[in-house]
Write a protein that holds these residues in place. Structure first.
Motif: not given
Length: 383
Positions: A96, A100, A104
């Motif tokens: 995860r 992420e 970003r």
């Protein structure tokens, strides 16, 4: 004078040197003679039958040792399960965090491109001082209008820079979290390997002890074990889907009445479903670390049974005992979890009448057994 007299004293002769006719200074020969004498004495003892070999353990003693090895393996299995759960959780979290960080980073790259375009535009328009640009402008009002736009653009650029800084900080934070999670994952996998080695070693030792027994000794050992419930028959057939068969998730035949009674006595519908699931699992093999559907270890069976009713139990016995309120032994009801040994290393699912369904150990499939065959440690009613 004293020294002169002492120097002429006759050396003491070792008793064995005298016995074997050796000189007083033949220390090596004396030691050899002593060794030969002791060896001869030991040989003579062995030949005349006075020496006694170590007594062979009785079947009961072998059984006790095998039971102890299985219990030690169960402890290691629960440690393995806990390490595996931690590793799985860390692995999911790492995945995860990596996703992420990638998301970003894409936003960060877009912000960087925007800043680059702004910087290039600013550089191209910033080569002449604003006062000179006003003097040279054919349309001063138009220039002033343009200057206001540039001022607003500068404000936008400042906001873009601040946004870029925030995105950069968030990417770095996620990457630090991912690094921490990677370290946790590595530590959990190290524990996983260590506990796996311990489990295999304990089980191998138990198998070696069993392999040394004759068929008669195995029979005697089995006769000294705790009596199994009389209804625990025909499991091999149920494992292959033959014989008694299954009826609505509950084995038909000799256990159908007991199963129906246990389901009826369960305190709620979730417990009833867990009991039904456990009865349907009778006869399935024990495999350490297994959570079904074809095999189970002890906590894997109870976890799967309660999962079938929509209740998520943790993976290990150590954590399952805290999955609901504690229940006194006198207040046990079908579906309750019953735990054993001081280290809470074994668990079964209570079915009433002082009995449980549990996955005992390798070679012993899921079965019905009395709860007093092991040291009782406590009980929990999952909620």
């Amino acid at each position: 004078m004293t020294a002169t007299v002492a120097s002429h004293r006759k050396p003491r002769q070792h008793p064995l040197a005298a016995l074997f006719g050796l000189g007083p200074r033949s220390s090596r020969a004396v030691r050899l003679a002593a060794t030969l004498a002791l060896a001869g004495a030991a040989t003579a003892t062995a030949l005349d039958g006075t020496g006694q070999a170590a007594p062979q353990p009785t079947p009961a003693q072998v059984k006790d040792r095998i039971d102890a090895l299985y219990q030690e393996a169960e402890v290691a299995t629960q440690n393995y399960n806990g390490a595996k759960e931690a590793a799985d959780t860390a692995r999911e979290e790492l995945s995860r965090l990596q996703d992420e960080a990638a998301r970003r980073s894409r936003k960060l790259n877009a912000a960087r491109a925007e800043l680059g375009a702004m910087a290039a535009s600013r550089y191209r328009s910033g080569g002449v001082a604003p006062a000179v640009q006003l003097l040279l402008s054919a349309d001063p009002q138009r220039y002033l209008d343009g200057a206001a736009v540039l001022e607003r653009a500068g404000s936008h650029q400042a906001a873009a820079v601040a946004g870029y800084a925030r995105r950069l900080g968030s990417v770095r934070q996620v990457r630090r979290q991912a690094e921490d999670t990677t370290r946790r994952l590595a530590a959990a996998e190290t524990r996983l390997k260590r506990h796996r080695v311990t489990v295999v070693r304990k089980l191998d030792a138990a198998e070696q002890l069993l392999s040394r027994l004759t068929a008669e000794q195995r029979r005697l050992m089995a006769s000294q074990g705790p009596a199994e419930d009389a209804s625990d028959t025909g499991h091999e057939d149920r494992r292959t889907g033959h014989g008694d068969g299954l009826l609505g998730g509950i084995p038909a035949g000799s256990t159908a009445t007991a199963a129906a009674g246990a389901v009826t006595q369960a305190p709620n519908s979730r417990a009833a479903q867990a009991v039904s699931f456990a009865y349907a699992a009778l006869g399935k093999p024990y495999v350490w670390g297994a959570t079904g559907p074809s095999a189970y270890d002890c906590s894997g069976l109870t976890q799967a049974a309660w999962k079938s009713s929509g209740v998520a139990l943790p993976r290990t016995t150590y954590t399952q005992i805290n999955s609901g309120p504690r229940i006194n032994r006198s207040q046990l009801a079908p579906g309750d979890l019953v735990f054993f040994y001081s280290g809470v290393s074994h668990v079964g699912l209570y079915i009433g009448d002082g009995k449980m369904i549990h996955a005992p150990h390798p070679g012993a499939p899921v079965r019905i057994a009395p709860i007093d065959q092991m040291p009782f440690a406590g009980a929990t009613r999952p909620a």
